[in-house]
Design an enzyme around this catalytic site. Structure first.
Site, short mmCIF file in Angstrom:
data_model
loop_
_atom_site.label_atom_id
_atom_site.label_comp_id
_atom_site.label_asym_id
_atom_site.label_seq_id
_atom_site.Cartn_x
_atom_site.Cartn_y
_atom_site.Cartn_z
N HIS A 1 -10.33 -4.69 6.39
CA HIS A 1 -8.94 -4.64 6.88
C HIS A 1 -8.67 -5.88 7.72
CE1 HIS A 1 -5.32 -3.11 8.89
NE2 HIS A 1 -5.85 -3.61 10.00
N LYS B 1 -14.97 -1.90 6.22
CA LYS B 1 -14.67 -0.50 5.90
C LYS B 1 -15.92 0.25 5.41
CE LYS B 1 -9.78 -1.24 4.85
NZ LYS B 1 -8.68 -0.93 3.91
N ASN C 1 -11.36 -1.17 -0.29
CA ASN C 1 -11.23 -2.62 -0.43
C ASN C 1 -11.98 -3.42 0.64
OD1 ASN C 1 -9.51 -2.04 1.63
ND2 ASN C 1 -7.72 -3.10 0.79
P1 CMP Z 1 -5.46 -2.05 4.61
O1 CMP Z 1 -5.23 -3.52 4.70
O2 CMP Z 1 -6.56 -1.50 5.42
O3 CMP Z 1 -4.12 -1.25 4.98
C1 CMP Z 1 -3.76 -0.01 4.40
C2 CMP Z 1 -4.68 0.40 3.31
O4 CMP Z 1 -4.21 1.42 2.45
C3 CMP Z 1 -4.95 -0.78 2.41
O5 CMP Z 1 -5.76 -1.70 3.08
C4 CMP Z 1 -5.55 -0.10 1.18
O6 CMP Z 1 -6.95 0.00 1.24
C5 CMP Z 1 -5.00 1.33 1.25
N1 CMP Z 1 -4.20 1.66 0.08
C6 CMP Z 1 -4.50 2.61 -0.80
N2 CMP Z 1 -3.57 2.67 -1.74
C7 CMP Z 1 -2.64 1.74 -1.46
C8 CMP Z 1 -1.42 1.32 -2.09
N3 CMP Z 1 -0.96 1.89 -3.20
N4 CMP Z 1 -0.73 0.31 -1.51
C9 CMP Z 1 -1.19 -0.26 -0.35
N5 CMP Z 1 -2.32 0.10 0.27
C10 CMP Z 1 -3.05 1.09 -0.28
#
Ligand code: CMP
Length: 143
Positions: free
Chosen positions: A116, A10, A113
């Protein structure tokens, strides 16, 4: 069981200049890179990719973040790819991720984070197709 998953390094991790460290972790865990590129997503493309989260409170922030700078989608291959990759990256929230996982090592927050990983075989196929053509996946190339 499918043997493919989609990873995206990311924008936060690209900005931190740790693409190489993350790819090393991925390949050391036994994943083979089938296709890789660096792209800057538009808001439309990021919104489409995360369509399943539309309507959730973090959706707008997620789309803004994912289109805020370049990211690195990678199509990966390994037996049991989806589950093994999610284990390697750790919990969505890095504060809850296990020691040694990619998010524990490199992510700074729930929103930013670092990486993905597809959550099912079905979504892996859809997500890989979002970024890579059959030609880019070298479907006809055998080695
Ligand atoms: P990802 O695995 O890329 O899929 C969706 C993304 O939404 C997740 O990682 C997080 O980075 C982002 N995100 C932000 N806030 C939340 C939340 N409260 N719960 C879940 N995902 C979140």
């Amino acid at each position: 069981m499918s043997n493919r998953t989609l990873a995206i390094i990311k924008p936060d991790a690209v900005k931190k200049n740790i693409i190489g460290q993350i790819i090393t972790k991925i390949t050391e865990a036994g994943f083979k890179i089938k296709a890789i590129k660096m792209v800057r997503l538009t808001k439309d493309s990021a919104g489409g990719f995360y369509e399943v989260h539309k309507g959730r409170p973090f959706y707008d922030e997620l789309v803004s973040f994912m289109s805020s700078g370049p990211c690195v989608p990678i199509a990966l291959e390994k037996e049991n790819a989806v589950a093994d990759f999610r284990k390697l990256i750790g919990a969505t929230d890095p504060a809850k991720a296990e020691e040694g996982t990619i998010r524990k090592l490199f992510a700074s927050s729930l929103g930013e984070n670092a990486i993905h990983g597809s959550d099912s075989d079905e979504n892996a196929a859809i997500e890989i197709a979002h970024f890579f053509s059959r030609k880019e996946l070298l479907e006809n190339y055998s080695s």
